[in-house]
Write a protein that holds these residues in place. Structure first.
Motif, PDB file in Angstrom:
ATOM      1  N   GLY A   1       3.270   0.737  10.554  1.00  0.00           N
ATOM      2  CA  GLY A   1       4.203  -0.020   9.728  1.00  0.00           C
ATOM      3  C   GLY A   1       4.541   0.584   8.383  1.00  0.00           C
ATOM      4  N   PHE A   2       4.094   1.792   8.100  1.00  0.00           N
ATOM      5  CA  PHE A   2       4.433   2.448   6.838  1.00  0.00           C
ATOM      6  C   PHE A   2       5.815   3.068   6.962  1.00  0.00           C
TER       7      PHE A   2
ATOM      8  N   ARG B   1       5.119   3.883   2.154  1.00  0.00           N
ATOM      9  CA  ARG B   1       4.798   2.565   1.603  1.00  0.00           C
ATOM     10  C   ARG B   1       4.768   1.544   2.738  1.00  0.00           C
ATOM     11  N   TRP B   2       3.777   0.678   2.671  1.00  0.00           N
ATOM     12  CA  TRP B   2       3.707  -0.500   3.537  1.00  0.00           C
ATOM     13  C   TRP B   2       3.803  -1.712   2.638  1.00  0.00           C
ATOM     14  N   LYS B   3       4.626  -2.661   3.032  1.00  0.00           N
ATOM     15  CA  LYS B   3       4.795  -3.876   2.254  1.00  0.00           C
ATOM     16  C   LYS B   3       4.733  -5.064   3.198  1.00  0.00           C
TER      17      LYS B   3
ATOM     18  N   VAL C   1       0.855  -1.183   0.000  1.00  0.00           N
ATOM     19  CA  VAL C   1       0.000   0.000   0.000  1.00  0.00           C
ATOM     20  C   VAL C   1       0.894   1.237   0.000  1.00  0.00           C
ATOM     21  N   TRP C   2       0.575   2.174  -0.866  1.00  0.00           N
ATOM     22  CA  TRP C   2       1.238   3.466  -0.917  1.00  0.00           C
ATOM     23  C   TRP C   2       0.256   4.527  -0.437  1.00  0.00           C
ATOM     24  N   LEU C   3       0.769   5.608   0.131  1.00  0.00           N
ATOM     25  CA  LEU C   3      -0.059   6.756   0.492  1.00  0.00           C
ATOM     26  C   LEU C   3       0.824   7.973   0.625  1.00  0.00           C
TER      27      LEU C   3
END
Length: 149
Positions: A126-127, A146-148, A107-109
């Motif tokens: 966790g980003f 970014r969260w991966k 997820v990107w933001l």
């Protein structure tokens, strides 16, 4: 508070979603509510949906408690806004969990640099900060995360 339901937004709700968006955004202290801002957001909601947003709301017995806008192909959480009346009730965490169900691997933001409460929360969730850059439209400094899995 009644049972909260996350569901797709309906076009007849777009004006109410724009108002919720403005009230949530302005609750950060980064901008003041205005008819101009509300008009811009009312125009933006249907434009963004037409451009690819998957738009969801949190329904609290018929009242809109939050909005969530995701651009699925870009793995991008574009907007997560909680109505001021519903802030502090873990709706953000619930919507972030919902987002991770839809985008389970990445997820990107982006978040306004001045919205410290939000970006610190994303970091706790966790980003990882990828970059800081001025937004080309309004010039505000934005933090990209970014969260991966």
């Amino acid at each position: 508070m009644s049972e909260l339901i996350i569901r797709p937004a309906r076009p007849d709700e777009y004006d109410a979603i724009a108002r919720l968006w403005m009230e949530s955004w302005c609750s950060t202290g980064l901008e003041r509510p205005s008819d101009t801002l509300l008009s811009l957001l009312k125009a933006r909601v249907p434009r963004e949906v037409a451009g690819g947003w998957s738009l969801y709301v949190v329904d609290d017995g018929g009242a809109l408690a939050a909005m969530l806008a995701i651009d699925m192909p870009k793995l991008y959480l574009d907007q997560l806004m909680i109505a001021p009346s519903h802030q502090g009730r873990s709706l953000g965490r619930c919507l972030l969990g919902f987002t991770r169900e839809l985008l389970p691997d990445e997820v990107w933001l982006r978040c306004a640099e001045g919205n410290e409460k939000a970006w610190r929360w994303y970091e706790r969730e966790g980003f990882l900060l990828e970059k800081t850059q001025a937004d080309p439209v309004h010039g505000r400094m934005m933090k990209y995360y970014r969260w991966k899995r």
